[in-house]
Design an enzyme around this catalytic site. Structure first.
Site, mmCIF file in Angstrom:
data_model
loop_
_atom_site.group_PDB
_atom_site.id
_atom_site.type_symbol
_atom_site.label_atom_id
_atom_site.label_comp_id
_atom_site.label_asym_id
_atom_site.label_seq_id
_atom_site.Cartn_x
_atom_site.Cartn_y
_atom_site.Cartn_z
ATOM 1 N N ASP A 44 0.779 -1.237 0.000
ATOM 2 C CA ASP A 44 0.000 0.000 0.000
ATOM 3 C C ASP A 44 0.813 1.291 0.000
ATOM 4 O O ASP A 44 1.757 1.442 0.788
ATOM 5 C CB ASP A 44 -0.885 0.057 1.250
ATOM 6 N N GLN A 60 4.092 0.585 2.403
ATOM 7 C CA GLN A 60 4.283 -0.649 3.156
ATOM 8 C C GLN A 60 5.478 -1.403 2.570
ATOM 9 O O GLN A 60 5.522 -1.666 1.363
ATOM 10 C CB GLN A 60 3.022 -1.496 3.089
#
Length: 499
Positions: A44, A60
């Site tokens: 993400d 992430q």
């Protein structure tokens, strides 16, 4: 690459590992103008924000393996949203409240400082359960972040009664009328998704404000990565639901990215949706996050992968996985969401051009100067006498990715069934093709197609359709050809390589 030891995680350890290993990744499928990790795993987008004159993108990140693992926050910046510069890791899971991962979140500037609001996954309790809590880190230079002593700033005790302590994540922070708010994804007790709203005067002390939006059994089992903003007079809520049911050509991926448009009642602090729509009709698009820049543009970027897929760069031992889409500007025009690419611009000094107009009739042909595997293909085709046009991208003798337009159905489609390495998913049907109906009929088809080493992004030039898809050709694949039934009149066709 794999985790070398069970040593405690730290920013210093991650940065050292990146420096020692980034030169050993295999670049075969690494995208050139899409944000990608230097090593390891990316998912993400987080903390997409403008700060001190640059666009910052956090993400992430699992630096030690090309698989999902203990989440860190990677960090990069750009001045043009095309060329990205890697920066030091921003967050590592090094505290009791985030020991099991620094999950997704967002960023906001306040008084010249940059604040990151993120989900911490706690150490396991006596029952072996990890809770999810919201945490805060702050930086004065946009590079070095300190986690605040008050963490977690939104503990599980701040949850409403009907909310999971395990699925409570992905805060997106924004300001409204002098108050800070954050939308946070949550799973309700009836196994449906919901978005919670919290408010704060200072980004440190937070209180529960409302259940901002509650889903039903026909809207998936968990909503992730919410993002709230106002766009051209409309309140907009983006979220990524798991298992949103398929509806015709929409929501065919097991997990989707959805835009809800409506109005917020700020007296009750609840969002009242008027419509829902899927943001991207390709095969690999998830967890988009947006910002408003200093030009007033609402810009959105997403993870160019999908959960439940196989990841070839990991399977092949290339040492990295994951890329972001090119950014898009979102607009609300004529009662519709429009999405316009921000990326390579067609350059007449460096492309093949058609002169005079080229006509094809019931044929498969190439166009001089139109070829490549990394760049922008732009097309304007008179379709008044066309039945179907297929554009064969990344083509070699055995492989191709096909973008097609069916005039009678006014339908655009993408097919990667012969694109190279097979991509499998958890869907009932193999995730190899998708299609989308265009709303307004026209005698012209205009497309901007962005090609990179392992991706194809198709934009319909009126902004109403986008299709994002990963492809992994097994041999050199730079060919582009065109096949039509009926007559296709190419008024424009250019290929601008990325430099």
């Amino acid at each position: 690459m794999s985790i070398q030891s069970q040593t405690a995680y730290s920013i210093e350890r991650a940065n050292r590992y990146i420096a020692e290993n980034k030169g050993s990744v295999n670049p075969l499928y690494r995208n050139h103008y899409h944000a990608s990790p230097p090593v390891g795993w990316m998912n993400d987008p987080n903390g997409f924000v403008q700060f001190q004159g640059a666009y910052h993108l956090f993400y992430q990140f699992h630096p030690y393996d090309a698989k999902w693992g203990p989440m860190h926050w990677g960090h990069m910046k750009s001045t043009d949203l095309i060329h990205w510069e890697d920066l030091p890791v921003a967050l590592a899971p090094d505290q009791a409240y985030d020991r099991s991962g620094c999950f997704s979140g967002s960023a906001i500037e306040r008084d010249g400082k940059l604040y990151l609001l993120y989900t911490g996954v706690t150490e396991a309790n006596e029952e072996g359960v990890h809770h999810q809590v919201q945490c805060l880190a702050v930086s004065e230079d946009g590079l070095h972040f300190e986690k605040v002593q008050q963490n977690p700033v939104i503990p599980v005790a701040a949850l409403p009664a009907d909310a999971s302590q395990i699925d409570f994540r992905d805060p997106k922070v924004f300001e409204h009328e002098g108050m800070y708010y954050t939308v946070v994804a949550s799973k309700a007790g009836d196994e449906t998704g919901q978005i919670l709203l919290y408010q704060s005067a200072d980004l440190v002390e937070w209180e529960f404000a409302s259940v901002f939006l509650k889903g039903n059994k026909q809207q998936g089992v968990m909503w992730e990565c919410p993002d709230f903003f106002r766009l051209d007079g409309k309140d907009c809520l983006i979220f990524s639901p798991m298992q949103w049911p398929q509806d015709g050509d929409d929501y065919q991926n097991l997990n989707a990215s959805v835009l809800a448009v409506g109005e917020v009642d700020w007296a009750t602090k609840q969002f009242h949706p008027e419509s829902y729509q899927e943001l991207d009709h390709g095969l690999d698009y998830y967890a988009p996050q947006s910002l408003e820049d200093d030009k007033g543009r609402r810009i959105c970027i997403g993870w160019m992968q999908m959960w439940g897929r196989n990841f070839p760069t990991d399977e092949l031992g290339h040492g990295w996985t994951g890329s972001m889409t090119i950014p898009r500007e979102l607009k609300w025009e004529d009662g519709k969401l429009k999405q316009y690419p921000i990326g390579i611009v067609a350059n007449s000094d460096n492309q093949g051009e058609i002169s005079p107009v080229l006509t094809m009739a019931d044929a498969k042909e190439t166009i001089p100067g139109i070829a490549g595997d990394c760049g922008l293909l732009t097309l304007k085709v008179d379709t008044s006498e066309l039945e179907k046009l297929s554009i064969h991208l990344r083509e070699n003798e055995n492989e191709r990715t096909v973008v097609s337009f069916d005039k009678a159905k006014n339908e655009l489609s993408i097919d990667r069934s012969a694109s190279g390495i097979e991509l499998k998913g958890e869907e009932a049907h193999p995730p190899v093709s998708r299609k989308v109906a265009l709303s307004g009929k026209s005698d012209y088809l205009e497309l901007a197609i962005y090609l990179d080493s392992s991706s194809v992004e198709v934009f319909e030039k009126n902004g109403e359709a986008v299709m994002t898809t990963n492809v992994y050709p097994t041999e050199t694949a730079t060919g582009i050809s065109f096949e039509c039934s009926g007559k296709a009149v190419f008024e424009e066709a250019t290929f601008t390589p990325f430099i």
